[in-house]
Structures are given as C-alpha cells and as structure tokens.
Design a protein around this motif. Structure first.
Motif, PDB file in Angstrom:
ATOM      1  N   SER A   1     -92.157   8.491 -18.480  1.00 29.02           N
ATOM      2  CA  SER A   1     -93.200   9.421 -18.882  1.00 29.02           C
ATOM      3  C   SER A   1     -92.583  10.680 -19.480  1.00 29.02           C
ATOM      4  CB  SER A   1     -94.059   9.802 -17.680  1.00 29.02           C
ATOM      5  OG  SER A   1     -95.001  10.778 -18.059  1.00 29.02           O
ATOM      6  N   ALA A   2     -93.156  11.109 -20.596  1.00 22.54           N
ATOM      7  CA  ALA A   2     -92.699  12.336 -21.249  1.00 22.54           C
ATOM      8  C   ALA A   2     -93.846  13.322 -21.381  1.00 22.54           C
ATOM      9  CB  ALA A   2     -92.123  12.004 -22.620  1.00 22.54           C
TER      10      ALA A   2
ATOM     11  N   SER B   1     -94.259   8.362 -24.196  1.00 12.30           N
ATOM     12  CA  SER B   1     -93.146   7.642 -23.610  1.00 12.30           C
ATOM     13  C   SER B   1     -92.147   7.255 -24.690  1.00 12.30           C
ATOM     14  CB  SER B   1     -93.664   6.382 -22.914  1.00 12.30           C
ATOM     15  OG  SER B   1     -92.605   5.613 -22.410  1.00 12.30           O
ATOM     16  N   PRO B   2     -90.862   7.157 -24.327  1.00 12.39           N
ATOM     17  CA  PRO B   2     -89.873   6.689 -25.289  1.00 12.39           C
ATOM     18  C   PRO B   2     -89.911   5.178 -25.469  1.00 12.39           C
ATOM     19  CG  PRO B   2     -88.822   7.135 -23.209  1.00 12.39           C
ATOM     20  CD  PRO B   2     -90.255   7.554 -23.072  1.00 12.39           C
TER      21      PRO B   2
ATOM     22  N   VAL C   1     -86.680  12.624 -20.273  1.00 13.54           N
ATOM     23  CA  VAL C   1     -86.536  11.183 -20.502  1.00 13.54           C
ATOM     24  C   VAL C   1     -86.064  10.880 -21.925  1.00 13.54           C
ATOM     25  CG1 VAL C   1     -88.943  10.690 -21.143  1.00 13.54           C
ATOM     26  CG2 VAL C   1     -87.576   8.936 -20.016  1.00 13.54           C
ATOM     27  N   PHE C   2     -86.483  11.687 -22.904  1.00 11.88           N
ATOM     28  CA  PHE C   2     -85.988  11.479 -24.269  1.00 11.88           C
ATOM     29  C   PHE C   2     -84.502  11.818 -24.353  1.00 11.88           C
ATOM     30  CE2 PHE C   2     -90.520  11.680 -25.474  1.00 11.88           C
ATOM     31  CZ  PHE C   2     -90.578  10.497 -26.191  1.00 11.88           C
ATOM     32  N   HIS C   3     -84.081  12.852 -23.629  1.00 12.67           N
ATOM     33  CA  HIS C   3     -82.659  13.198 -23.604  1.00 12.67           C
ATOM     34  C   HIS C   3     -81.842  12.064 -22.988  1.00 12.67           C
ATOM     35  CE1 HIS C   3     -83.179  17.238 -25.111  1.00 12.67           C
ATOM     36  NE2 HIS C   3     -84.139  17.441 -24.228  1.00 12.67           N
TER      37      HIS C   3
ATOM     38  N   ALA D   1     -92.660  17.463 -26.492  1.00  8.88           N
ATOM     39  CA  ALA D   1     -92.188  16.342 -25.669  1.00  8.88           C
ATOM     40  C   ALA D   1     -90.950  15.708 -26.302  1.00  8.88           C
ATOM     41  CB  ALA D   1     -93.292  15.303 -25.504  1.00  8.88           C
ATOM     42  N   TRP D   2     -90.996  15.476 -27.595  1.00 12.34           N
ATOM     43  CA  TRP D   2     -89.877  14.848 -28.311  1.00 12.34           C
ATOM     44  C   TRP D   2     -88.590  15.662 -28.143  1.00 12.34           C
ATOM     45  CZ3 TRP D   2     -88.791  10.303 -30.382  1.00 12.34           C
ATOM     46  CH2 TRP D   2     -87.727  10.201 -31.288  1.00 12.34           C
TER      47      TRP D   2
ATOM     48  N   ALA E   1     -88.559  16.790 -23.391  1.00 13.86           N
ATOM     49  CA  ALA E   1     -88.756  15.918 -22.220  1.00 13.86           C
ATOM     50  C   ALA E   1     -87.426  15.292 -21.794  1.00 13.86           C
ATOM     51  CB  ALA E   1     -89.782  14.837 -22.525  1.00 13.86           C
TER      52      ALA E   1
ATOM     53  N   GLY F   1     -86.857   6.031 -27.788  1.00 17.00           N
ATOM     54  CA  GLY F   1     -86.451   7.365 -27.381  1.00 17.00           C
ATOM     55  C   GLY F   1     -85.522   8.064 -28.339  1.00 17.00           C
TER      56      GLY F   1
ATOM     57  N   LEU G   1     -91.283   6.882 -30.482  1.00 16.30           N
ATOM     58  CA  LEU G   1     -92.073   7.538 -29.457  1.00 16.30           C
ATOM     59  C   LEU G   1     -93.385   6.769 -29.368  1.00 16.30           C
ATOM     60  CD1 LEU G   1     -92.762  11.222 -28.888  1.00 16.30           C
ATOM     61  CD2 LEU G   1     -94.684   9.781 -29.467  1.00 16.30           C
TER      62      LEU G   1
END
Length: 123
Positions: free
Chosen positions: A33-34, A25-26, A51-53, A45-46, A49, A12, A16
C-alpha cells in the motif's frame, strides 16, 4: 515475433497501480500500500511512499536462496517480488513459481520453499 528477453519486474519503478477503491500500489497484488488517491496526490505517493522506495532500490545482487547464485539474477531479478513475499515471506527470497527458479530447484532435486511470513525489507 516478440522479443522474449528476460527482464526484471517494472512494478514500483515504472508502474503504479490505482485500485477501484483508490488505493495506490506499486504492484497489482494487494500486499503493498502506498496510500489512497482520495487522501494524497499520486505524485506525492510516487515520490514519497516507502513501498515505492523499496521497489526502486531493489538490487538483484541481494537475492537469497537459489537466486543468489544464479547467473541470470541481474537481468531477471528473480521474478515477481510480490510472489516472493507471498511464498517465502521475504522481498529478496525466491519466487518458487517463477520458471527459472522452479527449473533450477528441479535440477538440484530440491522442493519448493514456502513460508507464511509476509515481510518487506525493514519490516
């Protein structure tokens, strides 16, 4: 000989994953899930999203359990965050199968802490 320096997981933050079905997904685990490459650009997404944050703002000083007081928490980050979620139900919880965690628990005579809850910060 390889350097066996302890490092935090790169998922993440530097990695990726794109699954065969296009899921982003990270992490290689299917917990996070992203989005999907069929519906949005990888760059989107990168950058956007949540989830990456979550992975990028991870701070080992917020670790819980036995990791909270460990002197190695800054360099190791408590091991895999996905396994912490799987086993403890908490992104900042212990990863009980991580060698440093299991060794510390064994030294203290404590068993493994496992939960059936799966949660990311903010859930």
């Amino acid at each position: 000989m390889r350097n066996k320096q302890i490092r935090q997981c790169s998922c993440g933050r530097h990695l990726l994953f794109i699954k065969p079905n296009g899921a982003l997904s990270p992490c290689d685990f299917d917990l996070f899930s992203a989005g999907n490459v069929r519906e949005l650009k990888i760059e989107e997404a990168w950058s956007n999203a949540p989830v990456f944050h979550t992975f990028r703002k991870f701070d080992p000083r917020d670790l819980k359990g036995i990791c909270a007081t460990c002197e190695m928490k800054e360099p190791c980050g408590g091991g895999c965050r996905a396994l912490a979620v799987i086993h403890c139900g908490d992104f900042y919880g212990e990863n009980p199968i991580y060698p440093l965690v299991s060794a510390a628990r064994e030294k203290l005579g404590q068993g493994t802490v496992i939960s059936d809850k799966h949660a990311l910060p903010g859930d």
